[in-house]
Design an enzyme around this catalytic site. Sequence first.
Site, PDB file in Angstrom:
ATOM      1  N   ARG A  39       0.819  -1.220   0.000  1.00 16.53           N
ATOM      2  CA  ARG A  39       0.000   0.000   0.000  1.00 16.53           C
ATOM      3  C   ARG A  39       0.854   1.272   0.000  1.00 16.53           C
ATOM      4  O   ARG A  39       0.461   2.298  -0.558  1.00 16.53           O
ATOM      5  CB  ARG A  39      -0.935  -0.023   1.209  1.00 16.53           C
ATOM      6  CG  ARG A  39      -1.934   1.138   1.262  1.00 16.53           C
ATOM      7  CD  ARG A  39      -2.928   0.929   2.396  1.00 16.53           C
ATOM      8  NE  ARG A  39      -3.655   2.132   2.739  1.00 16.53           N
ATOM      9  CZ  ARG A  39      -4.794   2.525   2.192  1.00 16.53           C
ATOM     10  NH1 ARG A  39      -5.348   1.774   1.255  1.00 16.53           N
ATOM     11  NH2 ARG A  39      -5.394   3.634   2.568  1.00 16.53           N
ATOM     12  N   ILE A  65      -7.227   7.954  -1.569  1.00 22.31           N
ATOM     13  CA  ILE A  65      -7.121   6.497  -1.522  1.00 22.31           C
ATOM     14  C   ILE A  65      -7.927   6.080  -0.305  1.00 22.31           C
ATOM     15  O   ILE A  65      -7.726   6.590   0.793  1.00 22.31           O
ATOM     16  CB  ILE A  65      -5.653   6.022  -1.435  1.00 22.31           C
ATOM     17  CG1 ILE A  65      -5.583   4.492  -1.270  1.00 22.31           C
ATOM     18  CG2 ILE A  65      -4.877   6.716  -0.348  1.00 22.31           C
ATOM     19  CD1 ILE A  65      -4.159   3.938  -1.330  1.00 22.31           C
ATOM     20  N   SER A  66      -8.896   5.204  -0.500  1.00 19.83           N
ATOM     21  CA  SER A  66      -9.806   4.822   0.574  1.00 19.83           C
ATOM     22  C   SER A  66      -9.077   4.131   1.711  1.00 19.83           C
ATOM     23  O   SER A  66      -8.022   3.510   1.521  1.00 19.83           O
ATOM     24  CB  SER A  66     -10.899   3.885   0.041  1.00 19.83           C
ATOM     25  OG  SER A  66     -11.716   4.540  -0.897  1.00 19.83           O
ATOM     26  N   GLN A  67      -9.675   4.209   2.903  1.00 21.18           N
ATOM     27  CA  GLN A  67      -9.097   3.536   4.060  1.00 21.18           C
ATOM     28  C   GLN A  67      -9.067   2.033   3.813  1.00 21.18           C
ATOM     29  O   GLN A  67      -9.926   1.477   3.103  1.00 21.18           O
ATOM     30  CB  GLN A  67      -9.910   3.842   5.314  1.00 21.18           C
ATOM     31  CG  GLN A  67     -11.292   3.210   5.315  1.00 21.18           C
ATOM     32  CD  GLN A  67     -12.148   3.619   6.487  1.00 21.18           C
ATOM     33  OE1 GLN A  67     -13.047   4.437   6.353  1.00 21.18           O
ATOM     34  NE2 GLN A  67     -11.860   3.067   7.641  1.00 21.18           N
ATOM     35  N   PHE A 207     -17.613   9.238  -0.038  1.00 23.13           N
ATOM     36  CA  PHE A 207     -16.622   9.138  -1.107  1.00 23.13           C
ATOM     37  C   PHE A 207     -16.595  10.445  -1.895  1.00 23.13           C
ATOM     38  O   PHE A 207     -17.556  11.211  -1.875  1.00 23.13           O
ATOM     39  CB  PHE A 207     -16.987   7.991  -2.064  1.00 23.13           C
ATOM     40  CG  PHE A 207     -16.595   6.617  -1.588  1.00 23.13           C
ATOM     41  CD1 PHE A 207     -15.558   5.932  -2.180  1.00 23.13           C
ATOM     42  CD2 PHE A 207     -17.290   6.012  -0.542  1.00 23.13           C
ATOM     43  CE1 PHE A 207     -15.194   4.658  -1.749  1.00 23.13           C
ATOM     44  CE2 PHE A 207     -16.940   4.737  -0.109  1.00 23.13           C
ATOM     45  CZ  PHE A 207     -15.890   4.066  -0.710  1.00 23.13           C
TER      46      PHE A 207
END
Length: 213
Positions: A39, A65-67, A207
């Site tokens: 990541r 960038i999403s959790q 989002f």
Amino acid sequence: MTFSHTSREVAKQQMLHQHLRARGIADERVLAAMALVPREQFVPENEAQRAYADEALAIDCGQTISQPYMVALMTQTLELLGHERVLEIGTGSGYQTAILAELGAEVYSLERHAHLSEQAGVRLRTLGYTNVHLRVGDGSLGWPEAAPFERIILTAAARHCPPALWQQLAENGLLIGPFGPTDQQILTIIRKIDGRAELQPSIGCRFVPLVAD
């Protein structure tokens, strides 16, 4: 400050056990993919030490960038077996794309921002993924010439499911995305059964918006 191998592994294990397993991520294939994909290579260099924290991080073009938990939850919900053709709306950093590719799916990923798509392509090629196809364009229109898709995942918010994506979803296919107003959405699973939509709301989320032409 350098993100050492030891620090990275400690952070990764914390992610896997505290942020994912402890919160209900039980699909071992998803967990293995989350453990394998680096990541830290998908976040800005100055954020590398926060790469495995359970939080969304800013990337270029005003995107995020999403959790890790959200990535894992959405991936687990897709119920991938390894042979599906998957359409991803919102390539972003390419991290979710890599997770999907790691699970053996053939991934078609659309991104509105050419800069992000180019960056993601470099990362994905460097990591050796050959089952990924990238395109710059309006995600709400999907990728009609590659349809139908057994799975569709939206990583950008829309008030409703775009009609073109519904049309491109295969019978018995599954679509997941954040739907609702700009300030708060509900992660929703939509299955196509006998041509009809069966909706299953999941959790509240927020989002960045889907950008359509």
